[in-house]
Design an enzyme around this catalytic site. Structure first.
Site, PDB file in Angstrom:
ATOM      1  N   ASP A   1     -15.722 -11.332  38.067  1.00 51.78           N
ATOM      2  CA  ASP A   1     -16.404 -12.076  36.999  1.00 51.78           C
ATOM      3  C   ASP A   1     -16.633 -13.542  37.385  1.00 51.78           C
ATOM      4  O   ASP A   1     -15.847 -14.120  38.142  1.00 51.78           O
ATOM      5  CB  ASP A   1     -15.572 -11.996  35.710  1.00 51.78           C
TER       6      ASP A   1
ATOM      7  N   ASN B   1     -19.985 -14.868  38.216  1.00 52.52           N
ATOM      8  CA  ASN B   1     -21.192 -15.124  39.020  1.00 52.52           C
ATOM      9  C   ASN B   1     -22.171 -16.049  38.295  1.00 52.52           C
ATOM     10  O   ASN B   1     -22.740 -16.966  38.896  1.00 52.52           O
ATOM     11  CB  ASN B   1     -21.931 -13.810  39.317  1.00 52.52           C
TER      12      ASN B   1
ATOM     13  N   TRP C   1     -20.889 -19.635  38.107  1.00 51.69           N
ATOM     14  CA  TRP C   1     -20.968 -20.223  39.449  1.00 51.69           C
ATOM     15  C   TRP C   1     -22.385 -20.743  39.692  1.00 51.69           C
ATOM     16  O   TRP C   1     -22.566 -21.857  40.203  1.00 51.69           O
ATOM     17  CB  TRP C   1     -20.597 -19.162  40.489  1.00 51.69           C
TER      18      TRP C   1
ATOM     19  N   ARG D   1     -28.941 -17.264  37.462  1.00 51.32           N
ATOM     20  CA  ARG D   1     -27.812 -16.334  37.466  1.00 51.32           C
ATOM     21  C   ARG D   1     -27.903 -15.353  38.641  1.00 51.32           C
ATOM     22  O   ARG D   1     -26.889 -14.973  39.229  1.00 51.32           O
ATOM     23  CB  ARG D   1     -27.748 -15.564  36.145  1.00 51.32           C
TER      24      ARG D   1
ATOM     25  N   SER E   1     -20.869  -2.792  33.865  1.00 46.34           N
ATOM     26  CA  SER E   1     -20.209  -2.124  32.741  1.00 46.34           C
ATOM     27  C   SER E   1     -21.231  -1.488  31.795  1.00 46.34           C
ATOM     28  O   SER E   1     -22.424  -1.834  31.834  1.00 46.34           O
ATOM     29  CB  SER E   1     -19.358  -3.130  31.957  1.00 46.34           C
TER      30      SER E   1
ATOM     31  N   ASN F   1     -22.922  -4.156  30.033  1.00 43.19           N
ATOM     32  CA  ASN F   1     -23.853  -4.991  30.804  1.00 43.19           C
ATOM     33  C   ASN F   1     -25.306  -4.528  30.661  1.00 43.19           C
ATOM     34  O   ASN F   1     -26.241  -5.288  30.948  1.00 43.19           O
ATOM     35  CB  ASN F   1     -23.470  -5.026  32.292  1.00 43.19           C
TER      36      ASN F   1
ATOM     37  N   ARG G   1      -8.561 -10.183  37.945  1.00 44.53           N
ATOM     38  CA  ARG G   1      -9.792 -10.621  37.270  1.00 44.53           C
ATOM     39  C   ARG G   1     -10.065 -12.060  37.652  1.00 44.53           C
ATOM     40  O   ARG G   1      -9.229 -12.939  37.430  1.00 44.53           O
ATOM     41  CB  ARG G   1      -9.711 -10.493  35.745  1.00 44.53           C
TER      42      ARG G   1
ATOM     43  N   ARG H   1      -9.085 -10.829  29.805  1.00 42.50           N
ATOM     44  CA  ARG H   1      -9.318  -9.628  29.001  1.00 42.50           C
ATOM     45  C   ARG H   1      -9.717  -8.479  29.914  1.00 42.50           C
ATOM     46  O   ARG H   1     -10.035  -8.673  31.091  1.00 42.50           O
ATOM     47  CB  ARG H   1     -10.391  -9.887  27.947  1.00 42.50           C
TER      48      ARG H   1
HETATM   49  C1  IPE Z   1     -16.916  -7.541  33.138  1.00 45.94           C
HETATM   50  O1  IPE Z   1     -17.491  -8.789  33.073  1.00 45.94           O
HETATM   51  C2  IPE Z   1     -17.858  -6.569  33.787  1.00 45.94           C
HETATM   52  C3  IPE Z   1     -18.014  -6.712  35.230  1.00 45.94           C
HETATM   53  C4  IPE Z   1     -17.430  -7.588  35.982  1.00 45.94           C
HETATM   54  C5  IPE Z   1     -18.912  -5.749  35.841  1.00 45.94           C
HETATM   55  P1  IPE Z   1     -18.337  -9.252  31.809  1.00 45.94           P
HETATM   56  O2  IPE Z   1     -18.828 -10.616  32.107  1.00 45.94           O
HETATM   57  O3  IPE Z   1     -19.357  -8.236  31.488  1.00 45.94           O
HETATM   58  O4  IPE Z   1     -17.240  -9.260  30.646  1.00 45.94           O
HETATM   59  P2  IPE Z   1     -17.143 -10.101  29.339  1.00 45.94           P
HETATM   60  O5  IPE Z   1     -18.472 -10.032  28.647  1.00 45.94           O
HETATM   61  O6  IPE Z   1     -16.806 -11.505  29.742  1.00 45.94           O
HETATM   62  O7  IPE Z   1     -16.035  -9.495  28.567  1.00 45.94           O
HETATM   63  C1  IPE Z   2     -19.910 -10.801  36.834  1.00 46.45           C
HETATM   64  O1  IPE Z   2     -20.425 -12.065  36.647  1.00 46.45           O
HETATM   65  C2  IPE Z   2     -20.944  -9.840  37.339  1.00 46.45           C
HETATM   66  C3  IPE Z   2     -21.325  -8.813  36.367  1.00 46.45           C
HETATM   67  C4  IPE Z   2     -20.870  -8.703  35.152  1.00 46.45           C
HETATM   68  C5  IPE Z   2     -22.304  -7.851  36.812  1.00 46.45           C
HETATM   69  P1  IPE Z   2     -21.121 -12.502  35.297  1.00 46.45           P
HETATM   70  O2  IPE Z   2     -22.571 -12.257  35.416  1.00 46.45           O
HETATM   71  O3  IPE Z   2     -20.477 -11.851  34.123  1.00 46.45           O
HETATM   72  O4  IPE Z   2     -20.830 -14.045  35.305  1.00 46.45           O
HETATM   73  P2  IPE Z   2     -20.380 -14.953  34.082  1.00 46.45           P
HETATM   74  O5  IPE Z   2     -19.171 -14.314  33.482  1.00 46.45           O
HETATM   75  O6  IPE Z   2     -21.530 -14.976  33.133  1.00 46.45           O
HETATM   76  O7  IPE Z   2     -20.096 -16.274  34.680  1.00 46.45           O
HETATM   77 MG    MG Z   3     -18.909 -12.376  32.949  1.00 46.92          MG
END
Ligand code: IPE
Ligand code: IPE
Ligand code: MG
Length: 234
Positions: free
Chosen positions: A13, A15, A18, A26, A58, A61, A180, A186
């Site tokens: 988590d 990306n 970052w 993104r 997920s 997602n 994580r 979480r």
């Molecule tokens: C969890 O991250 C899913 C993956 C890393 C693939 P999310 O960014 O989707 O989770 P939440 O929304 O912060 O709970």
């Molecule tokens: C995790 O990074 C990658 C996936 C859930 C696919 P995020 O895209 O959730 O990055 P943040 O949490 O918004 O920073």
């Molecule tokens: Mg995330």
């Protein structure tokens, strides 16, 4: 205290954050995240971890903007295509859990091509794609209920072991360590059943910044934990 974990699972988590921190889109964060996947795999292999499960997409997602979802799938299929030979050569067995049928064709093709790695034994790289624990458990319940309806099993035969056999992870041991990145503490619908006694490790490091040293630090911390499984301990 603990030997090397057999199975390490990672919620990759951070990306998006970052990328925003750098004024980038993104998608750039996801691209940088793919590099961290290579590093994590390398570190896991060096430590002789046997299974590395990565939460890549997920069930929730799917609710993100379409162009982000599309971009993630493109990145994923490109990763599978570009790494296939390398994985095969390095003894990596590629597998996947989740609603793989829901994945677009290029991703499914990439996974199918990886069937060539089925005999590899150095490490299993297990990708969680369109994965959600609740969907997985509901599916297991449906499969068991159907067997009862067909007279293939009794209601009494539905034990934790019977449930486990119907999970997407049925061939894998439970994770010993769940990492994580990104600072949130979480589970986000990841391996809820399988992590009943998994050691949890949270780090504020964003996934694109997570490197081999960070992986080693997580393993070191795991080594110091006392796993009691509900018993009295040392
Ligand atoms: C969890 O991250 C899913 C993956 C890393 C693939 P999310 O960014 O989707 O989770 P939440 O929304 O912060 O709970
Ligand atoms: C995790 O990074 C990658 C996936 C859930 C696919 P995020 O895209 O959730 O990055 P943040 O949490 O918004 O920073
Ligand atoms: Mg995330």
């Amino acid at each position: 205290m603990n030997p090397t974990p057999v199975h390490v699972a990672i919620i990759m988590d951070g990306n998006g954050r970052w990328a925003s921190q750098r004024g980038l889109k993104r998608s750039e964060g996801h691209k940088a995240g793919a590099e961290s996947v290579r590093k994590a795999l390398k570190a896991a292999m060096a430590a002789e971890v046997r299974v590395l499960t990565l939460y890549a997409f997920s069930t929730e997602n799917w609710g993100r903007p379409q162009d982000e979802v599309q971009g993630l799938f493109e990145l994923l299929s490109r990763y599978l295509e570009s790494e296939a030979d390398e994985l095969l050569r390095r003894g990596v067995r590629l597998s996947a859990i989740g609603d793989i049928e829901a994945m677009p064709a290029p991703v499914r093709d990439g996974l199918a091509a990886a069937e060539a790695t089925a005999m590899n034994e150095a490490i299993t790289l297990n990708l969680a794609l369109s994965y959600g624990s609740r969907a997985e458990l509901a599916r297991a319940a449906r499969l068991l209920a159907d067997e009862v309806r067909r007279g293939a099993r009794t209601v009494e035969s539905i034990t934790p072991e019977a449930v486990e056999q119907k999970l997407w992870t049925n061939l894998l041991p439970d994770p010993d360590l769940l990492i994580r990145t990104g600072g949130d503490m979480r589970a986000s619908n990841f391996l809820l059943w399988q992590c009943a006694y998994t050691e949890l490790y949270f780090t504020p490091t964003l996934w694109p910044d997570f490197g081999e040293d960070d992986f080693a630090a997580a393993l070191e911390e795991y080594g110091r934990r006392e796993r009691r499984y509900g018993l009295c301990g040392a």
